[in-house]
Design a protein around this motif. Structure first.
Motif, short mmCIF file in Angstrom:
data_model
loop_
_atom_site.label_atom_id
_atom_site.label_comp_id
_atom_site.label_asym_id
_atom_site.label_seq_id
_atom_site.Cartn_x
_atom_site.Cartn_y
_atom_site.Cartn_z
N UNK A 31 1.18 -1.09 0.33
CA UNK A 31 -0.21 0.11 0.26
C UNK A 31 1.05 1.51 0.21
N UNK A 32 0.26 2.23 -1.04
CA UNK A 32 1.26 3.49 -0.47
C UNK A 32 0.65 5.03 -0.38
N UNK A 33 0.59 6.07 -0.24
CA UNK A 33 -0.19 6.67 0.39
C UNK A 33 0.67 7.89 1.03
N UNK A 34 -0.18 9.23 1.54
CA UNK A 34 0.91 10.02 1.88
C UNK A 34 1.12 10.20 3.04
N UNK A 35 1.38 11.38 3.63
CA UNK A 35 1.69 11.47 5.87
C UNK A 35 0.89 10.77 5.60
N UNK A 36 -0.62 10.80 6.31
CA UNK A 36 -1.80 10.22 6.70
C UNK A 36 -1.53 8.64 6.49
N UNK A 37 -1.18 8.46 5.91
CA UNK A 37 -1.27 7.11 6.03
C UNK A 37 0.11 6.28 7.06
N UNK A 38 0.59 6.47 7.42
CA UNK A 38 1.61 6.83 8.35
C UNK A 38 0.45 7.23 10.21
N UNK A 39 0.13 7.20 10.25
CA UNK A 39 -0.96 8.13 10.97
C UNK A 39 -1.62 6.59 11.57
N UNK A 40 -2.64 6.95 9.98
CA UNK A 40 -3.14 5.67 10.06
C UNK A 40 -2.63 4.27 10.96
N UNK A 41 -1.69 3.65 10.25
CA UNK A 41 -0.45 2.58 10.47
C UNK A 41 -0.02 2.66 12.29
N UNK A 42 -0.24 3.91 12.59
CA UNK A 42 0.11 3.83 13.95
C UNK A 42 -1.15 3.91 14.68
N UNK A 43 -2.47 4.13 13.98
CA UNK A 43 -3.41 3.86 15.19
C UNK A 43 -4.32 2.02 14.99
N UNK A 44 -3.79 2.33 13.84
CA UNK A 44 -4.59 0.58 13.60
C UNK A 44 -4.00 -1.04 13.11
N UNK A 45 -2.40 -0.44 12.98
CA UNK A 45 -1.50 -1.63 13.11
C UNK A 45 -1.44 -2.01 11.58
N UNK A 46 -0.87 -3.05 11.46
CA UNK A 46 -0.66 -2.88 9.52
C UNK A 46 -1.69 -3.96 9.51
N UNK A 47 -2.51 -5.17 10.25
CA UNK A 47 -3.02 -5.89 10.10
C UNK A 47 -4.23 -6.02 9.17
N UNK A 48 -4.67 -5.00 8.86
CA UNK A 48 -5.79 -4.08 8.20
C UNK A 48 -5.28 -3.60 6.68
N UNK A 49 -4.16 -3.44 6.34
CA UNK A 49 -3.83 -2.99 5.13
C UNK A 49 -3.29 -4.55 4.74
N UNK A 50 -2.99 -5.93 4.88
CA UNK A 50 -2.87 -6.31 4.32
C UNK A 50 -3.51 -7.16 3.87
N UNK A 51 -5.07 -7.58 5.02
CA UNK A 51 -6.26 -7.79 4.96
C UNK A 51 -6.51 -7.07 3.23
N UNK A 52 -6.77 -5.98 3.31
CA UNK A 52 -7.04 -5.53 1.86
C UNK A 52 -5.77 -5.68 0.77
N UNK A 53 -5.07 -5.85 1.08
CA UNK A 53 -4.35 -5.88 0.02
C UNK A 53 -4.78 -7.69 -0.65
#
Lengths: 252, 486
Positions: free
Chosen positions: A228-250
């Motif tokens: 996944x790629x995004x802007x700087x706000x993606x970093x905040x989202x990762x900090x809050x939600x961890x990585x699992x949701x990104x993996x699931x999305x992928x």
């Protein structure tokens, strides 16, 4: 034109494939951040770009400034302008920072058909850049990283970067183990060195550093691919939600 | 660290590229040899050639007769085929032009040899303020700065000359530290030595310049046996340096020198060696057998003798510059870098013999092994019964490049006085891939990286050398490493 273009990069160590087809393009003037869980391949990417021998590239290409980076020796990559701030900087007993950097700078200059730097100019430059990372000049005559604290070692990496003026710098978890003050110093160094002609790739576990170095892009590395790629706000989202949701999305 | 050092570091790295043994040329000058082989007649021949007084001839003959009864030692950790002592020349000299008054009279061919070595005997060294005695094969060919030294009452001349000009000093001190009975090679040297340097520093005089001797073997199939004697009278100081080179030859040549130092009360002698005899080729063919006896005595109270050596050359190096700490409060030091590459072998170290009270010694030995070489540190620290409150500190480090070479440490301690303090530290390390990669990543090639690391490792010893020679030694270390990595 892209400063660095990584296409379908596959690399293994001792037969274990770590990078499974990584794609990433970075333009001059950009700061990219790569985040991801342990074992996702972040440090492997840094090592492969720098040319560490143990890593075998089996597929894909890396083009740097229009040339095939993978075809070059580690020292030529460095001379061409690739810099790696190491996660674990080594200690070199008996070799002063000054002597080490003078050797490095003049090797790089030689590669670029420039005359060696005059001793006075070198000293001047060293003092100037030392201020950038808030290190004392006594530090320059000390042996490279010997007896340095974790924070000092990381500052020294940034100091070296300031001296060598790379076109493309990879910071491999430079923030790990740093207190907030040291981290600000590191970030401040990067921000001051950033120009329209160079680029940075910041590898980190935490969003924290990205409060001080504002990335243009944030990528999530998982199992050897950017998922996944995004802007700087993606970093905040990762900090809050961890990585699992990104993996699931992928996967979905 | 000064500017100059940094510049010279750079120079060193640039020089790394051109790396073969650069002193391996042979100069075709007219020479005179004694007949091959060794017997009493040869000893007499050498003494006659030198027009020596009778005490010298008797001294030589006594040594020769004793030598006949001795056997080559076998305890050292080096291997070499049996030496045929009858199959070598014991005297070779540039054909004599008698009565040299100054350098202008020295054969220009000989001067040019020293030019090639980077040791111009005339202008350059004078500017640097270093007095030089140049010994070619076994004969001193030139000594610079004589007049200026004379003014201070300092004697710096070929020992063959001192035998004539100061026979009382030679007779008194020659063999007083290393007697002819000491060992096989010292006995051989005593019988056949043909020249070397003689230094005498009178009471209270601080020698105003570095004294240095350059030894050069030129002739083939010739042993080189020089003899150096340095006497520092009460309260005097001298810093002395020797450098050594030889042509590249397929055969092995024997170099068996003897150096004796005498430091009287409150005197200090600093003796530095940059040894770069031809080490043999990559397959281990040829090279110098460097079997040398060096010993100094701290005769008087508060005297000090300091040995510094950088050993990069010779196919075999075998020597133990030692200090006999006889005077109370006297100090002995030994700083050594021994580097071996290809098939070189080194068995070197020191002996510190504490006799006087409150005597101190310090040993810093840095071994560097590469290729298929073997590198041993061997050292004795002996604290005798009366040497109360004496102290020794020894540090022996080994650095390995590659996995075909060997590093060994043989420390011997003999402590006969309970109030003594003796410390010994030893480390063995390898140049790590991680450090090399780190330096590569900063644009430094592997070869330059190794030179940087090795010079860093040896720094504590190199810092003991006079400035110009420290630079020379750094270059040597880098050059000697050529081909040992990557």
């Amino acid at each position: 034109m892209a400063l660095i273009e990584i296409k379908n990069l596959k690399a293994n160590i001792y037969g274990n494939e770590i990078l499974h087809g990584l794609n990433l393009t970075i333009n001059a003037g950009e700061i990219h951040a790569i985040m991801g869980p342990n074992g996702s391949g972040k440090s492997t990417l840094a090592s492969v770009l720098a040319g560490k021998e143990e890593f075998e590239v089996t597929e894909g290409t890396v083009t740097f400034d229009g040339i095939d980076l993978l075809d070059m020796s580690p020292e030529d990559r460095a001379r061409a302008g690739v810099f790696l701030a190491f996660q674990y900087p080594v200690e070199i007993p008996g070799v002063s920072n000054a002597n080490f950097l003078k050797t490095a700078i003049n090797e790089i200059r030689k590669f670029r058909n420039q005359d060696p730097l005059d001793a006075m100019d070198f000293l001047q430059m060293m003092k100037e850049r030392a201020k950038l990372v808030e290190i004392e000049s006594s530090f320059l005559s000390r042996s490279v990283n010997v007896g340095f604290s974790g924070g000092e070692k990381k500052k020294n990496e940034i100091f070296q970067m300031a001296m060598l003026e790379p076109k493309f710098a990879v910071l491999d978890e430079t923030d790990s183990g740093l207190d907030i003050d040291a981290m600000k110093v590191v970030a401040n160094g990067v921000n001051k060195l950033k120009t329209d002609d160079n680029a940075f790739l910041i590898i980190t576990h935490y969003q924290r550093l990205l409060d001080y170095i504002i990335p243009d892009f944030v990528h999530v590395l998982s199992e050897g691919r950017i998922i996944k790629s995004g802007g700087k706000e993606l970093a905040y989202e990762l900090e809050e939600r961890g990585y699992d949701w990104v993996k699931a999305e992928a996967i979905a | 660290m000064s500017q100059d050092v940094k510049d010279d570091d750079q120079l060193l790295l640039e020089n790394l590229a051109k790396s073969e043994y650069k002193y391996g040329f042979f100069s075709d000058i007219e020479q005179e040899f004694a007949p091959k082989g060794l017997n009493e007649d040869i000893v007499r021949f050498i003494s006659l050639k030198k027009k020596e007084p009778e005490f010298m001839l008797n001294w030589r003959l006594k040594a020769y007769r004793h030598w006949l009864k001795m056997k080559e030692p076998k305890w050292q950790k080096v291997n070499f085929p049996q030496i045929d002592y009858q199959d070598a020349y014991y005297y070779a000299a540039p054909v004599d032009k008698p009565g040299l008054k100054d350098l202008n009279e020295v054969d220009p061919d000989i001067l040019s040899i020293y030019e090639k070595l980077g040791i111009p005997l005339n202008e350059q060294k004078k500017l640097q303020g270093i007095a030089v005695d140049a010994v070619l094969d076994s004969v001193s060919v030139a000594t610079t700065f004589k007049d200026k030294l004379n003014e201070a009452g300092i004697i710096f001349c070929p020992i063959s000359e001192a035998v004539h000009s100061h026979p009382e000093l030679v007779e008194k001190y020659l063999g007083s530290v290393v007697p002819h009975t000491d060992n096989f090679f010292a006995a051989l040297n005593s019988a056949v030595f043909s020249d070397g340097s003689f230094v005498y520093i009178p009471k209270g005089v601080r020698c105003p310049m570095e004294l240095s001797t350059y030894f050069r073997i030129n002739a083939s199939n010739t042993g080189q046996f020089e003899r150096t004697l340095i006497i520092a009278e009460e309260g005097s100081y001298v810093s002395y340096l020797e450098g050594c080179t030889a042509p590249m030859r397929d055969e092995n040549q024997l170099h068996a020198a003897v150096v004796e130092l005498v430091a009287h009360k409150n005197a200090e002698i600093k003796y530095s060696t940059v040894q770069n005899w031809y080490p043999g080729d990559k397959e281990g063919k040829g090279g110098i057998y460097n079997f040398v006896t060096k010993r100094g005595i701290c005769e008087g109270a508060n005297s000090k003798i300091s040995w510094t050596q950088v050993e990069t050359g010779s196919s075999i190096t075998w020597k133990y510059p030692s200090c006999i700490l006889k005077g109370d409060n006297s100090i002995g030091e030994f700083y050594s870098v021994a580097m071996t590459n290809n098939y070189q072998q080194a068995d070197t170290g020191t002996k510190m013999i504490h006799i006087g009270k409150n005597t101190k010694s310090r040993i810093v030995s840095k071994g560097i092994s590469a290729g298929f070489s073997e590198n041993s540190y061997r050292g004795l620290v002996k604290i005798t019964k009366n040497a109360s409150k004496s102290r020794n500190f020894s540090q022996c480090d080994s650095l390995l490049l590659g996995d075909k070479c060997g590093a060994h440490t043989f420390p011997y301690l003999e402590i006969q006085n309970k109030s003594a303090t003796v410390e010994h530290e030893a480390t063995t390390s390898k140049i790590s891939e991680d450090i090399i990669f780190y330096l590569n990543q900063r644009g430094i090639s592997t070869e330059d990286a190794v030179a940087l690391i090795v010079n860093g490792y040896a720094k504590e010893v190199l810092n003991q050398l006079p400035m110009e020679f420290a630079v020379e030694a750094q270059k040597l270390l880098a050059i000697s490493l050529e081909g040992s990595v990557g």
